[in-house]
Design an enzyme around this catalytic site. Sequence first.
Site: not given
Lengths: 335, 326
Positions: B60, B129
């Site tokens: 990322e 998450h």
Amino acid sequence: MPTKAPVKTKFSKKTYLHWYESMQIMRKFEEKCAQLYLQQKFGGFLHLYIGQEAVVAGTVSATKPSDKHMTAYRDHAHPIGLGMHPKYIMAELYGRQTGCSKGKGGSMHMFDKDRNFMGGHGIVGAQIPMGAGLAFAEQYKGTKNVSVVSMGDGAVRQGALHETFNMAMKWKLPVVFVIENNNYAMGTSVERTTNVTDLSKIGDSYEMPSEAVNGMRCEDVHEAMERACDRARAGEGPTLLDIRTYRYKGHSMSDPQKYRSKEEVAEFKSQDPILSVLDTIYKNDWATEKQIENIDKRVKDLVLECVKFAEESPEPEASELYKDVYVGDYPYITD
Amino acid sequence: MRIIQYREALNEAMSEEMRRDENVFLMGEEVAEYNGAYKVSQGMLDEFGARRVIDTPIAELGFSGIAVGAAMNGLRPIVEFMTWNFAVLAADQIINSAAKMLQMSGGAYNVPIVFRGGNGQAGQLAATHSVAYESFYANVPGLKIVTPSNPYDAKGLLKSAIRDDNPVLVMESEKIYGDKGEVPDGEYLIPIGKANITRQGTDCTILTFGKIIKVVEEAADELAKEGINVEVVDLRTIRPLDVETIINSVKKTNRCVVVEEAWPMASLSSELAYRVQKDAFDYLDAPVVRVTQSDTPFPFAKTLMEEALPNVKRVMDAVKSVSYAL
């Protein structure tokens, strides 16, 4: 005076004289900055490039004006080498409206859009993926331009480097990664942070072509950069250049340099890139001492002009605070 | 009007903008050959090819930085994060590079980029998450942030985000990619920075954004049965806030509840409560009350998860408390 047996070189008198003058501007500019900083003429951090000039000089002579350049926060010499008038850098250091970033970036955030110098970035390693991104755009647009992204040896330890190397190789991006390897990440030597002290091997996991380069010699930097750029322009992807250089001064102005010996500094000073270029100029009878004195005088005057320009430039108006944050109108919270 | 899914609306927005502007491209994990982890980019590789729909490794920070550099050098990237929970790894490039570039370069380099992906909880995915990141990024000058809550908004806001010359964050949700709604044929844009009153009411204003609005709407229906008519303001954009719409609504209803999915500390609800007391103090008949996620990491067990999230009852209780109807 050195003995005058001519030096064989593939580079022209013009190139040598340009290297000399360009590096002298970098050197004298930075020396003046150190002096002004100690006089508290401006604040912020100040990271000097003294000793490392050949890296920029050789890079600039080997690249084209349409190529893109990006580096970290030791960033005064790059725009000078690319041809920006250094008065805009000095004005930036002073935090003046006329600075190359309008006084909003300071020492670590110099930019020059006209010369494709795309920063001056303050977070160690952040420029590595961004620099590859410049190359991504060139490839996407189908140009033959190259992106040269510079970093210190400390930045090599950032994860961003490894993520970027992986993608740059996979996508064959036209980028040259330059380690300005002065052997110290601030006060921590390369040996103290890794068991892979030969930084030219850092690209091996990605099968990236790499070479170690003598960063005290413009000629060596130019030739390695030229090879890397040729490879990039031919669509063969990135190259890693581990350019071994040395900074004579501390990491920043507040660095007492207790991590290295005076002998070590002296050893590198004996290989000084400016003196080395000057030696070739003299041995090849490309300039007289008088002519060199004239260049030095011109450089000295230029640096004084920079200081005068900066000191006479206005500070930014308060209204500048809300400019250049967004493109277009934006309803800032002010209460 | 035709009915399409939220993910299809996002797909249409990206595809239309990529047809319109050669410099727009999409990159991210699984966006190309896999057709998107949540099928948002279904079919785009076939139409636009691997040059413009680009699978990245799981990196990322690296691919976000590459996209920022590409944006500085003339392109208009769309970066898909599989979820904003993974974008924390890219936070340096979003916060230090994209958001600040224009200012620290004295106006020389803007970064026209879109970062988008699912945000907040998506079922029993536990602590790492399930974070709602709106307020983290809302704090950062230089960014714009939109939070489309339905297919119509998703298309119109994403198209505006892609055309914006600033970095824009689009916070979506895995939980609503399959939601269906009316989306007209043909082109439309929804302006960034404008809220949408999705339900007119007179008794209390509920300020909310993103997928949690579904809980708010259900609560509003129940409250209506009890004779309490709430006005629901879907903020649509959380940076910048549409202060005018917010304040006008509160001035009309004299009461305000904020509902958000994120944690309470230093959240959008904190900012909204500040803004309302500052600009509508004399109009308030009760303190501003908020409903947020519990001040804990998000738990796995279903019972705990349900306890952690805003729900219909908590929203109803909040409205009743400011109406002194409890």
